[in-house]
Design an enzyme around this catalytic site. Structure first.
Site, PDB file in Angstrom:
ATOM      1  N   ILE A  83     -16.894 -14.449 -14.929  1.00  0.00           N
ATOM      2  CA  ILE A  83     -17.745 -13.460 -15.630  1.00  0.00           C
ATOM      3  C   ILE A  83     -17.128 -12.524 -14.884  1.00  0.00           C
ATOM      4  O   ILE A  83     -17.998 -12.730 -14.514  1.00  0.00           O
ATOM      5  CB  ILE A  83     -18.260 -13.400 -17.074  1.00  0.00           C
ATOM      6  CG1 ILE A  83     -18.435 -12.467 -17.497  1.00  0.00           C
ATOM      7  CG2 ILE A  83     -18.699 -14.211 -15.881  1.00  0.00           C
ATOM      8  CD1 ILE A  83     -19.213 -12.662 -19.015  1.00  0.00           C
ATOM      9  N   SER A  84     -16.319 -10.994 -14.825  1.00  0.00           N
ATOM     10  CA  SER A  84     -17.124 -10.028 -13.869  1.00  0.00           C
ATOM     11  C   SER A  84     -18.638  -9.508 -14.563  1.00  0.00           C
ATOM     12  O   SER A  84     -19.025  -9.331 -15.451  1.00  0.00           O
ATOM     13  CB  SER A  84     -16.258  -8.393 -14.537  1.00  0.00           C
ATOM     14  OG  SER A  84     -14.860  -8.562 -13.998  1.00  0.00           O
TER      15      SER A  84
END
Length: 217
Positions: free
Chosen positions: A60-61
């Site tokens: 997840i960024s």
């Protein structure tokens, strides 16, 4: 842990602190609980400014990157947006609070199923998820007002350019497997585009027919 306070601090320090000013983006990131998109073991870290593993070698960024990329789409509200790389579903959920319709593609079925559950639990009814090779886009639903790619590509697939509406924006990391430059490509007329370099970045590789091949370096 008080997730609401942590989320507000994340937005103030990491998102606005990175120069993100669009009130639509800021409000969306205040609304969407990032901790729900990571495994329970990582929830206490969910509001730090770093990426986290979500399984299958995907991440997840970090919140600041999500904010910068979302703002770079220049959304006004109500647009049709295509996302390449659903991953945890966090970016799609953010987009759902701004865009009219979100179409998101994920090649890993397990991640798509997990994302669907969380997105549905938040009432994001305007998000459509499809399990497929994201490098080919979603031609049946084109054209799109904006396309966002959440994985690093060796070059820009022609499919994305073709599936943009006139005036549409494509935000995509381009480079090698280790480092990329975030690009914004605007379709000013049929077959005519402008390109802007935004920031240096690092994403997992875009795997597929028009991206990196599995095991390719």
């Amino acid at each position: 842990m008080n997730f609401s306070i942590a989320r507000r601090r994340m937005v103030e320090r990491q998102v606005q602190g990175q120069g993100v000013k669009d009130p639509r983006v800021i409000e969306a990131m205040l609304q969407i609980p990032r901790h729900l998109f990571v495994e329970e073991a990582f929830q206490s870290q969910a509001y730090g400014d770093f990426s986290l593993p979500i399984g299958d070698r995907q991440t997840i960024s970090q919140p600041s990157t999500v904010g910068v990329m979302t703002e770079a789409l220049l959304l006004q509200g109500g647009e049709r947006v295509l996302e390449i790389g659903t991953g945890s579903g966090y970016q799609a959920a953010i987009l759902s609070r701004i865009a009219g319709k979100v179409y998101t593609l994920e090649r890993i079925a397990l991640l798509a199923r997990r994302a669907r559950r969380v997105i549905d639990s938040l009432g994001c009814v305007n998000v459509n998820i499809r399990v497929t090779d994201g490098t080919q886009g979603w031609d049946e639903e084109a054209p799109f007002d904006a396309i966002i790619v959440t994985a690093g590509a060796p070059s820009v697939p022609d499919q994305y350019r073709d599936q943009l509406a006139i005036g549409g924006r494509l935000v995509i990391p381009v480079g090698n497997r280790g480092d990329q430059v975030l690009m914004r490509i605007t379709k000013v007329a049929e077959g005519q585009f402008t390109e802007e370099r935004l920031i240096d970045c690092r994403f997992v590789p875009l795997i597929g027919r028009h991206g990196w091949q599995e095991g390719e370096s």
